[in-house]
Design a protein around this motif. Structure first.
Motif, short mmCIF file in Angstrom:
data_model
loop_
_atom_site.label_atom_id
_atom_site.label_comp_id
_atom_site.label_asym_id
_atom_site.label_seq_id
_atom_site.Cartn_x
_atom_site.Cartn_y
_atom_site.Cartn_z
N ARG A 1 5.61 -0.42 -2.31
CA ARG A 1 5.18 -0.32 -3.72
C ARG A 1 3.74 -0.82 -3.79
NH1 ARG A 1 6.38 2.50 -8.32
NH2 ARG A 1 6.02 1.25 -10.20
N TYR A 2 2.83 0.05 -4.30
CA TYR A 2 1.41 -0.28 -4.38
C TYR A 2 0.98 -0.45 -5.83
CZ TYR A 2 1.08 1.34 0.46
OH TYR A 2 1.23 1.50 1.83
N GLN A 3 -0.01 -1.31 -6.03
CA GLN A 3 -0.57 -1.48 -7.35
C GLN A 3 -1.42 -0.27 -7.72
OE1 GLN A 3 -3.99 -4.33 -5.51
NE2 GLN A 3 -3.71 -4.52 -7.69
N GLY A 4 -1.60 -0.05 -9.01
CA GLY A 4 -2.44 1.05 -9.47
C GLY A 4 -3.92 0.70 -9.42
N ALA A 5 -4.75 1.62 -9.88
CA ALA A 5 -6.20 1.41 -9.87
C ALA A 5 -6.83 2.30 -10.94
CB ALA A 5 -6.79 1.73 -8.50
N THR A 6 -8.06 1.96 -11.32
CA THR A 6 -8.83 2.75 -12.28
C THR A 6 -10.08 3.28 -11.60
OG1 THR A 6 -8.03 1.46 -14.17
CG2 THR A 6 -10.06 2.73 -14.48
N PHE A 7 -10.29 4.60 -11.70
CA PHE A 7 -11.44 5.25 -11.11
C PHE A 7 -12.35 5.75 -12.23
CE2 PHE A 7 -7.85 5.63 -8.31
CZ PHE A 7 -8.37 5.41 -7.04
N LYS B 230 -12.45 9.08 -16.82
CA LYS B 230 -11.78 7.92 -16.23
C LYS B 230 -10.39 8.35 -15.80
CE LYS B 230 -10.26 4.60 -18.89
NZ LYS B 230 -10.20 3.40 -19.77
N ILE B 231 -10.00 7.95 -14.61
CA ILE B 231 -8.66 8.22 -14.11
C ILE B 231 -7.96 6.89 -13.86
CG2 ILE B 231 -7.28 9.19 -12.23
CD1 ILE B 231 -9.43 11.29 -11.85
N GLU B 232 -6.79 6.72 -14.47
CA GLU B 232 -5.98 5.52 -14.28
C GLU B 232 -4.76 5.88 -13.45
OE1 GLU B 232 -6.25 2.84 -18.11
OE2 GLU B 232 -6.13 4.95 -18.69
N LEU B 233 -4.71 5.37 -12.23
CA LEU B 233 -3.59 5.59 -11.33
C LEU B 233 -2.53 4.52 -11.58
CD1 LEU B 233 -2.35 7.00 -8.79
CD2 LEU B 233 -3.59 5.31 -7.42
N ASP B 234 -1.30 4.96 -11.86
CA ASP B 234 -0.20 4.02 -12.08
C ASP B 234 0.23 3.39 -10.75
OD1 ASP B 234 -0.22 4.83 -14.76
OD2 ASP B 234 1.25 6.42 -14.38
N ASP B 235 0.97 2.28 -10.84
CA ASP B 235 1.62 1.76 -9.64
C ASP B 235 2.44 2.87 -9.01
OD1 ASP B 235 0.51 -0.60 -10.48
OD2 ASP B 235 2.41 -1.60 -10.94
N PHE B 236 2.42 2.96 -7.68
CA PHE B 236 3.11 4.08 -7.05
C PHE B 236 3.94 3.62 -5.86
CE2 PHE B 236 -0.99 3.75 -5.01
CZ PHE B 236 -0.77 4.04 -3.67
N THR B 237 4.89 4.48 -5.47
CA THR B 237 5.86 4.16 -4.43
C THR B 237 5.75 5.15 -3.27
OG1 THR B 237 7.39 3.25 -6.06
CG2 THR B 237 8.32 3.87 -3.93
N THR B 238 5.90 4.64 -2.06
CA THR B 238 6.01 5.51 -0.89
C THR B 238 7.28 5.13 -0.13
OG1 THR B 238 4.77 4.08 0.63
CG2 THR B 238 3.50 5.66 -0.69
N ALA B 239 7.84 6.10 0.59
CA ALA B 239 8.99 5.87 1.46
C ALA B 239 8.75 6.65 2.74
CB ALA B 239 10.29 6.29 0.78
N GLY B 240 9.05 6.04 3.87
CA GLY B 240 8.75 6.71 5.12
C GLY B 240 9.80 6.52 6.19
N LEU B 241 9.91 7.53 7.07
CA LEU B 241 10.70 7.42 8.29
C LEU B 241 9.69 7.29 9.43
CD1 LEU B 241 13.36 7.54 9.85
CD2 LEU B 241 13.08 10.03 9.95
N LYS B 242 9.76 6.18 10.16
CA LYS B 242 8.75 5.84 11.14
C LYS B 242 9.35 5.73 12.53
CE LYS B 242 4.95 2.52 11.60
NZ LYS B 242 4.27 1.41 10.89
N ILE B 243 8.68 6.34 13.52
CA ILE B 243 9.05 6.25 14.92
C ILE B 243 7.90 5.64 15.68
CG2 ILE B 243 9.75 7.52 16.99
CD1 ILE B 243 11.01 9.60 15.19
N SER B 244 8.17 4.60 16.45
CA SER B 244 7.13 3.88 17.19
C SER B 244 7.51 3.78 18.67
CB SER B 244 6.93 2.47 16.63
OG SER B 244 6.66 2.48 15.25
N VAL B 245 6.49 3.86 19.52
CA VAL B 245 6.65 3.65 20.95
C VAL B 245 5.61 2.64 21.38
CG1 VAL B 245 6.61 4.69 23.23
CG2 VAL B 245 7.54 5.98 21.31
N GLY B 246 6.03 1.60 22.10
CA GLY B 246 5.10 0.57 22.52
C GLY B 246 5.41 0.04 23.90
N LYS B 247 4.56 -0.89 24.34
CA LYS B 247 4.74 -1.51 25.64
C LYS B 247 4.34 -2.97 25.55
CE LYS B 247 3.38 -1.18 30.53
NZ LYS B 247 4.77 -1.29 31.02
N SER B 248 5.12 -3.83 26.17
CA SER B 248 4.85 -5.27 26.18
C SER B 248 4.06 -5.66 27.42
CB SER B 248 6.17 -6.06 26.15
OG SER B 248 6.90 -5.78 24.98
N PHE B 249 3.12 -6.59 27.23
CA PHE B 249 2.25 -7.04 28.34
C PHE B 249 2.38 -8.55 28.50
CE2 PHE B 249 0.44 -3.12 26.75
CZ PHE B 249 0.15 -2.41 27.92
#
Length: 221
Positions: free
Chosen positions: A184-190, A202-221
């Motif tokens: 959940r992100y805060q809005g902004a005024t442009f 003037k553009i007023e962006l409302d607070d907005f929501t994102t949802a994601g499916l994330k796949i990660s590949v990593g390596k430990s050192f």
């Protein structure tokens, strides 16, 4: 916020001399749902607009273990396109010298998106499960071609994230994670650039929501 992220990053690099550090890449199928209001120049007409969609977002991450938990930073390199717009308008600002009729086109981009996160292992029936909390900072960048010739600046916003996922170990210190996240992100005024009559949109962006499916590949050192 920037100082907090820089301090956390410095601490992680210092800790890497004594503790294992993991690095990797991620890909997210991100759903966004945003809305806002445009106020047009001297007429003060208000136009509401909402937009949703799914976009791919690549990112890099670095993380380390601390007290049985994982602390990390995830960042999107460069700029990631989040949405676009293309709409026709009629000139309603008949009392000023500028014509606002025509097609308004542009992109909305996420720039310098950084998330500081904490992963906490969970004891569930799903092996390797964890819950994730994070705080994000992102610059919302607009790249537009509008009928009035107006341009809009960029704005920085902050968001909060929660997620749930699983981690699986692979060969040679590698690992893979699959997780779902909601932010959940805060809005902004442009504010648009002023025209010859010294008025601006003037553009007023409302607070907005994102949802994601994330796949990660990593390596430990």
């Amino acid at each position: 916020m920037k100082k907090i992220i820089l301090a956390a990053l410095s601490t992680m690099f210092i800790a890497s001399s004594a503790f294992a550090v993991s690095i990797g890449i991620s890909g997210t199928a991100l759903y966004y749902d945003a809305s806002g209001t445009e106020t047009t120049k001297s007429s003060n007409e208000k136009n509401d607009k909402s937009e949703d969609g799914v976009v791919p977002i690549p990112s890099l991450f670095i993380e380390t273990e601390a007290g049985g938990n994982i602390i990390g930073l995830d960042f999107v390199p460069g700029t990631a396109k989040a949405a676009d717009f293309d709409n026709a308008r009629t000139d309603t600002d008949t009392d000023d010298a500028s014509d606002s009729a025509g097609n308004n086109k542009g992109d909305v981009n996420f720039k310098n998106h950084v998330t500081l996160y904490l992963e906490k292992p969970l004891d569930t029936a799903i092996n390797g499960s964890f819950i994730k909390f994070g705080v994000s900072r992102v610059t919302i960048e607009t790249d537009e071609t509008v009928a009035t010739g107006s341009t809009y600046g960029d704005e920085n916003v902050t968001g909060l994230m929660i997620g749930f996922g699983t981690k699986r170990d692979l060969a040679n210190g590698a690992f893979m994670k699959v997780e779902g996240q909601v932010s959940r992100y805060q809005g902004a005024t442009f504010d648009g650039s002023a025209d010859s009559d010294s008025v601006k949109n003037k553009i007023e962006l409302d607070d907005f929501t994102t949802a994601g499916l994330k796949i990660s590949v990593g390596k430990s050192f």
